[in-house]
Design an enzyme around this catalytic site. Structure first.
Site, PDB file in Angstrom:
ATOM      1  N   ILE B  16       0.810  -1.219   0.000  1.00  0.00           N
ATOM      2  CA  ILE B  16       0.000   0.000   0.000  1.00  0.00           C
ATOM      3  C   ILE B  16       0.834   1.256   0.000  1.00  0.00           C
ATOM      4  O   ILE B  16       0.300   2.353  -0.106  1.00  0.00           O
ATOM      5  CB  ILE B  16      -0.989   0.027   1.199  1.00  0.00           C
ATOM      6  CG1 ILE B  16      -0.244  -0.193   2.515  1.00  0.00           C
ATOM      7  CG2 ILE B  16      -2.067  -1.008   1.036  1.00  0.00           C
ATOM      8  CD1 ILE B  16      -1.149  -0.118   3.737  1.00  0.00           C
ATOM      9  N   GLY B  17       2.141   1.130   0.099  1.00  0.00           N
ATOM     10  CA  GLY B  17       2.928   2.362   0.067  1.00  0.00           C
ATOM     11  C   GLY B  17       4.401   2.076  -0.025  1.00  0.00           C
ATOM     12  O   GLY B  17       4.865   0.968   0.237  1.00  0.00           O
ATOM     13  N   GLY B  19       8.190   3.980   0.932  1.00  0.00           N
ATOM     14  CA  GLY B  19       8.914   5.100   1.517  1.00  0.00           C
ATOM     15  C   GLY B  19      10.348   5.061   1.052  1.00  0.00           C
ATOM     16  O   GLY B  19      10.715   4.235   0.215  1.00  0.00           O
ATOM     17  N   GLY B  20      11.153   5.957   1.593  1.00  0.00           N
ATOM     18  CA  GLY B  20      12.534   6.035   1.160  1.00  0.00           C
ATOM     19  C   GLY B  20      13.293   4.750   1.449  1.00  0.00           C
ATOM     20  O   GLY B  20      14.017   4.237   0.600  1.00  0.00           O
ATOM     21  N   MET B  21      13.107   4.228   2.646  1.00  0.00           N
ATOM     22  CA  MET B  21      13.888   3.056   3.018  1.00  0.00           C
ATOM     23  C   MET B  21      13.016   1.849   3.277  1.00  0.00           C
ATOM     24  O   MET B  21      13.516   0.803   3.660  1.00  0.00           O
ATOM     25  CB  MET B  21      14.699   3.370   4.281  1.00  0.00           C
ATOM     26  CG  MET B  21      15.696   4.486   4.076  1.00  0.00           C
ATOM     27  SD  MET B  21      16.419   5.002   5.635  1.00  0.00           S
ATOM     28  CE  MET B  21      17.925   4.079   5.585  1.00  0.00           C
ATOM     29  N   VAL B  24       5.493  -0.459   2.574  1.00  0.00           N
ATOM     30  CA  VAL B  24       4.402  -0.673   3.520  1.00  0.00           C
ATOM     31  C   VAL B  24       3.358  -1.599   2.892  1.00  0.00           C
ATOM     32  O   VAL B  24       2.986  -1.413   1.734  1.00  0.00           O
ATOM     33  CB  VAL B  24       3.743   0.660   3.927  1.00  0.00           C
ATOM     34  CG1 VAL B  24       2.703   0.420   5.007  1.00  0.00           C
ATOM     35  CG2 VAL B  24       4.786   1.645   4.411  1.00  0.00           C
ATOM     36  N   LYS B  39       5.414  -2.412   7.926  1.00  0.00           N
ATOM     37  CA  LYS B  39       6.431  -1.640   7.219  1.00  0.00           C
ATOM     38  C   LYS B  39       7.694  -2.479   7.192  1.00  0.00           C
ATOM     39  O   LYS B  39       8.154  -2.944   8.236  1.00  0.00           O
ATOM     40  CB  LYS B  39       6.656  -0.331   7.966  1.00  0.00           C
ATOM     41  CG  LYS B  39       7.688   0.552   7.333  1.00  0.00           C
ATOM     42  CD  LYS B  39       7.754   1.865   8.084  1.00  0.00           C
ATOM     43  CE  LYS B  39       7.270   2.993   7.209  1.00  0.00           C
ATOM     44  NZ  LYS B  39       7.137   4.236   7.901  1.00  0.00           N
ATOM     45  N   ASP B 134       9.881  15.282  11.068  1.00  0.00           N
ATOM     46  CA  ASP B 134       9.503  15.238   9.652  1.00  0.00           C
ATOM     47  C   ASP B 134       7.988  15.352   9.500  1.00  0.00           C
ATOM     48  O   ASP B 134       7.367  14.578   8.788  1.00  0.00           O
ATOM     49  CB  ASP B 134      10.027  13.931   9.029  1.00  0.00           C
ATOM     50  CG  ASP B 134      10.054  13.995   7.508  1.00  0.00           C
ATOM     51  OD1 ASP B 134      10.021  15.117   6.965  1.00  0.00           O
ATOM     52  OD2 ASP B 134      10.101  12.939   6.865  1.00  0.00           O
TER      53      ASP B 134
END
Lengths: 259, 660
Positions: B16-17, B19-21, B24, B39, B134
């Site tokens: 579903i997603g 990220g940088g590292m 998810v 994650k 962030d």
């Protein structure tokens, strides 16, 4: 070590190049790479790359960058535009590979490349690796670190010391690969046989100041200089991969081999 | 990764997603039978001990944060080979980023409510000495009931600080970066407040306070430039709100709100101001009557003394900005008139007592009007002017506003409370309560939703419906997979949930007739808030495709040597049954492209293009004699529609196996 001889100003001058890359003491693998390639027209192409993206992705990016650079230059560089377009091509190649492979998504690399001619130096640069001119009287940083801290330092917002201690100093503003375009810093400047060129990745400059490098460069040359810089970085913890490339011009006569 | 079971417990369902590292995934916690988000550290980072150490350390720190405005981290673990994962609450909904992109500028109230909830989450984290670092719309999730949750606590820390030595990550967004973060100075809770200020700015205006071509240009503006005033960009934003943003965006952390709590107080003062007794608040929906802290009352009473007709119809939120003016006026007033007595606080006192108290202080009392109040009983003082604490000359008059009782009242928020207490407090306010049991993630007896919502003004005697968790949780109950079942089978499966079957629709399909071929919501999705599931049944094969022969053609092309590398090759096959198949491939000169088409009928049309340039049209002809089609395999890739839509057009090359 490569030695390229060129005829310059009546006396024959040889450019000797030295390169070494060390994994450092804290990282599991070496994402750095370097390239030394003698060119057809009396020049030599040198470059360092520091991969970004973790493990295999970082390694792949730095390797691909240098491979593309080497191939695109094809033994011949006549002007800075050609060098820049080779970097641009490397960017495209990395970007496209990362689009094809999920494991490589977002990979990138710093790429600091230079071509030394008898009287001229070309530099194309992206990222936070550095090129230094080791002159007889002084050390000149030829590149701006494309990190938040580095660019703010270049704009006078931060002092060199503040930039060196910036917690985000390794967070890059520009690298080769993650996007389909990249802005490339280029320099075309006069060069003399007395100048030495040092390229290095941030594994060196994270722990050594410009002053440290300058001190070493006055005492050593050739392999001794390369190894002493790496040794000093390791002594200070070797937190990252360390890569150093050195190019020195020496007169043809006499003992000119790196000790 | 999809299909894997991590730690013998989390079945990975879908990504579903990214990220940088990390990546998810939606996953099912097998032990608790609920949906979660997992994650997973991207594998290229998984072999870096430094990265892994921080990932786990920060996950543990984040797991210690429990608040309804923070995405809960449940678990951290690792699995072979080198999979490091973090299990989190799954929030069904969208990111604030998506909402801003779609709807900004947001209504002032909406923006403030979101900022308020983010600030609540920050308050909890800051109390644990965890700075988010962030805050940005991508890290703010909006749940289905308008609940706002902050995510990625600590992860940002791992990704951006020098403690994660030299991984050389690429700079993400600098749009929300505080000046001290840009400079590399020490950061603290005020850094998150700055970022929240930027987010609030963006919600209200649809743009960022600082924009530029390069990250560094933006970062420098954060250091040097003054942000534009919000009320200049959007005149309907009250000055009070603009002031909140301006203060949050102060360059100097010492000039910002010193805590998320302080910022919340200001936000909530705008959201829930005390109404003017003389005139009803001018906002479309009436504002709840709220007790406000003492200092605020001073400001408000001064406001009353200085009518501000230039703000007609504006959010009552103007209170704060005017309050600042009022303070000035107050100081001026005091300078002219040396104070003699201090106005006592008579708020909440019966009018008789209030008169006595004022008289003791040498002041006269005058009833200036009545206002409804949620908390203060009738005939007690709701408001006094000048406010308590004001110093007046003896003999002056204090005007009082009395409560007329809660004829209309603002609904208190009772979600998260126990039903028993919620019912009591609502009934004490003269409201009637209807209860509906619902499966939800909350413990049994917890109110999970209320209608009308908190803050809505309702009349006495209104009905408030409360959805109360029945203990079985919705996030434990997931939508069963009905695909392949008959209606009675599906109904049986749904018996133990509160979900009912909607009357089905039918479609032609090669699946067995009268079996479910599609359902909405999808299998394994959360049952939260779901009451019905609609299904699509197979009606059996389409009459057209059933009567047409099924063909399998293998078509080949050789890409011309003259084509540029990485050309885009596109094939569209249309058959008489109306099926359209589109095939894309990136090709290189000289490459052999082989494409396997399944089509119905005697002839299909094939349109081929290379880099958008059409190649000669071709048609496919059947080699099978027309007969009912018991096509064993492979099944057609798209659902046949009911009727033939086109007849084959004339064609020049009548065979399959073309090269182009």
């Amino acid at each position: 070590m490569w030695a390229v001889a060129f005829a310059g100003g009546g006396t024959r001058i040889t450019v000797r190049t030295y390169g070494r890359s060390h994994r450092g003491l804290r990282r599991p693998n070496n994402e750095d790479a370097y390239l030394i390639r003698p060119l057809a027209d009396d020049g030599v192409l040198v470059a360092v790359a520091d991969g970004v993206g973790g493990g295999p992705a970082g390694q792949e990016a730095s390797r691909l960058a240098l491979e593309t650079l080497d191939g695109a230059v094809a033994g011949k560089v006549t002007d800075i535009a050609l060098l820049a377009s080779a970097v641009s091509l490397a960017n495209r190649r990395i970007y496209e590979s990362s689009q094809r492979d999920d494991a490589l998504a977002g990979m990138g690399t710093t790429l600091t490349s230079a071509v030394i001619f008898p009287h001229r130096l070309l530099v194309a640069h992206v990222g936070d690796s550095r090129a230094y001119q080791l002159g007889e009287e002084q050390l000149v940083r030829l590149t701006v670190d494309h990190s938040l801290a580095g660019e703010m330092e270049a704009l006078g917002e931060l002092s060199a010391e503040e930039a060196q201690n910036h917690p985000n100093r390794h967070v890059l503003t520009r690298v080769v690969g993650p996007f389909d375009h990249v802005r490339i810093d280029v320099t075309d400047l006069p060069w003399t046989a007395r100048d030495r060129l040092l390229l290095c990745t941030d594994g060196l400059t994270a722990v050594l100041s410009d002053h440290d490098i300058w001190e070493s460069s006055r005492r050593f040359s050739g392999w001794d200089l390369v190894d002493s810089l790496i040794a000093l970085a390791l002594e200070r913890g070797g937190p990252d991969n360390i890569t150093v490339v050195l190019a020195e011009s020496v007169p043809e006569q006499g003992d000119s081999h790196g000790r | 990764m999809v299909g894997n079971v991590l730690g013998n417990r989390y079945e990975v369902l879908e990504r579903i997603g990214t990220g940088g590292m990390s990546l998810v995934y939606r996953a099912r916690d097998i032990t608790l039978n609920r949906l979660v988000a997992v994650k997973i550290l991207k594998h290229q980072w998984a072999e870096d001990p430094e990265v892994v150490r921080r990932f786990e350390q920060e996950a543990r720190a984040a797991a210690s944060l429990v608040d309804r405005h923070i995405v809960q981290v449940y678990d951290v673990g690792r699995d072979e080979p080198d999979i490091h994962y973090m299990v989190m609450e799954l929030v069904a909904g969208e990111t604030l980023r998506a909402k801003i992109d779609r709807e900004a500028p947001l209504p002032v109230r909406t923006a403030l409510e979101i900022a308020d909830q983010v600030a609540q989450g920050l308050e909890v984290a800051h109390a644990r000495r965890l700075v988010h670092r962030d805050i940005k719309p991508q890290n703010v999730l909006l749940g289905p009931n308008g609940e706002v949750k902050v995510t990625d606590f600590g992860i940002a820390y791992a990704a951006t600080t020098g403690t994660l030595v030299n991984t050389g990550s690429l700079l993400g967004t600098v749009q929300y970066l505080s000046p001290e973060q840009a400079r590399g100075k020490l950061i603290g809770p005020q850094s998150d407040i700055y970022s929240l200020g930027v987010v609030l700015f963006e919600m209200l205006t649809g743009r960022l306070p600082f924009e530029g071509d390069t990250p560094i240009g933006v970062a420098i503006k954060h250091l040097q430039d003054e942000p534009p005033r919000i009320d200049k960009l959007r005149p309907d934003v009250p000055a009070s709100v603009a002031n909140i943003v301006e203060r949050a965006l102060s360059k100097d952390p010492a000039e910002r709100y010193q805590s998320a709590h302080a910022m919340r107080l200001d936000i909530e003062r705008v959201l829930h101001p005390e109404p003017e007794p003389e005139a009803k608040p001018a906002l479309g929906t009436q504002e709840p009557v709220e007790e406000v802290p003492h200092r605020q009352r001073v400001a408000q009473s001064k406001r009353a003394a200085k009518p501000r007709s230039q703000w007609p119809g504006i959010l009552v939120g103007a209170v704060l900005g005017l309050g600042v003016l009022g303070m000035g006026a107050y100081a001026f007033h005091r300078w002219l008139n040396p104070p003699i007595v201090t106005v006592p606080n008579v708020i909440g006192k019966p009018i008789q007592d209030a008169r006595v108290m004022l008289k003791k202080h040498g002041l006269a009392a005058m009833v200036a009007g009545r206002a409804s109040s949620q908390r203060i009983l009738p005939n007690r003082v709701v408001k006094e002017n000048p406010a308590p604490g004001t110093r007046l000359k003896s003999g002056e008059t204090v005007s009082l506003v009395l409560s007329s009782g809660p004829t209309t009242l603002a609904l208190p928020g009772v979600t998260q409370e126990s039903y028993y207490l919620a019912k009591q407090s609502l009934e004490a306010l003269g409201l009637r309560v209807h209860m509906r049991a619902v499966a939800s993630g909350q413990p049994g007896g917890t109110v999970v939703r209320q209608l009308p919502a908190a803050g809505r003004v309702v009349a006495e005697g209104s009905v408030v419906t409360l959805w109360v968790s029945n203990g079985a949780s919705a996030s434990q109950l997931v939508m069963p997979n009905l695909i392949g079942l008959t209606m009675p089978q599906a109904a049986r499966l749904l018996q133990h949930t509160h979900v009912t079957l909607a009357s089905p629709i039918s479609e032609y399909s090669t699946e067995p007739p009268n079996t479910v071929i599609d359902q909405n919501p999808a299998p394994y999705s959360s049952l939260d808030g779901v009451t019905t599931v609609s299904v699509t049944l197979s009606h059996g094969p389409s009459p057209v495709s059933a009567s047409l022969p099924v063909n399998h053609s293998k078509v080949r092309w050789i890409i011309p040597k003259s084509a540029p590398p990485k050309s885009l090759f596109k094939v569209v096959v249309t058959d008489p049954a109306g099926n359209e198949e589109i095939f894309y491939q990136q090709v290189n000169p000289g490459e052999h492209v082989i494409y396997h088409v399944v089509w119905y009928g005697t002839q299909a049309q094939m349109v081929v293009s290379l880099n958008g340039r059409l190649l000669p049209a071709e048609s496919l002809k059947s080699t099978v004699s027309p007969s009912p089609s018991p096509s064993p395999s492979p099944s057609p890739s798209s659902t046949p529609s009911g009727a033939p839509s086109s007849s084959p057009s004339p064609s020049t090359t009548p065979s399959s196996g073309q090269s182009g």
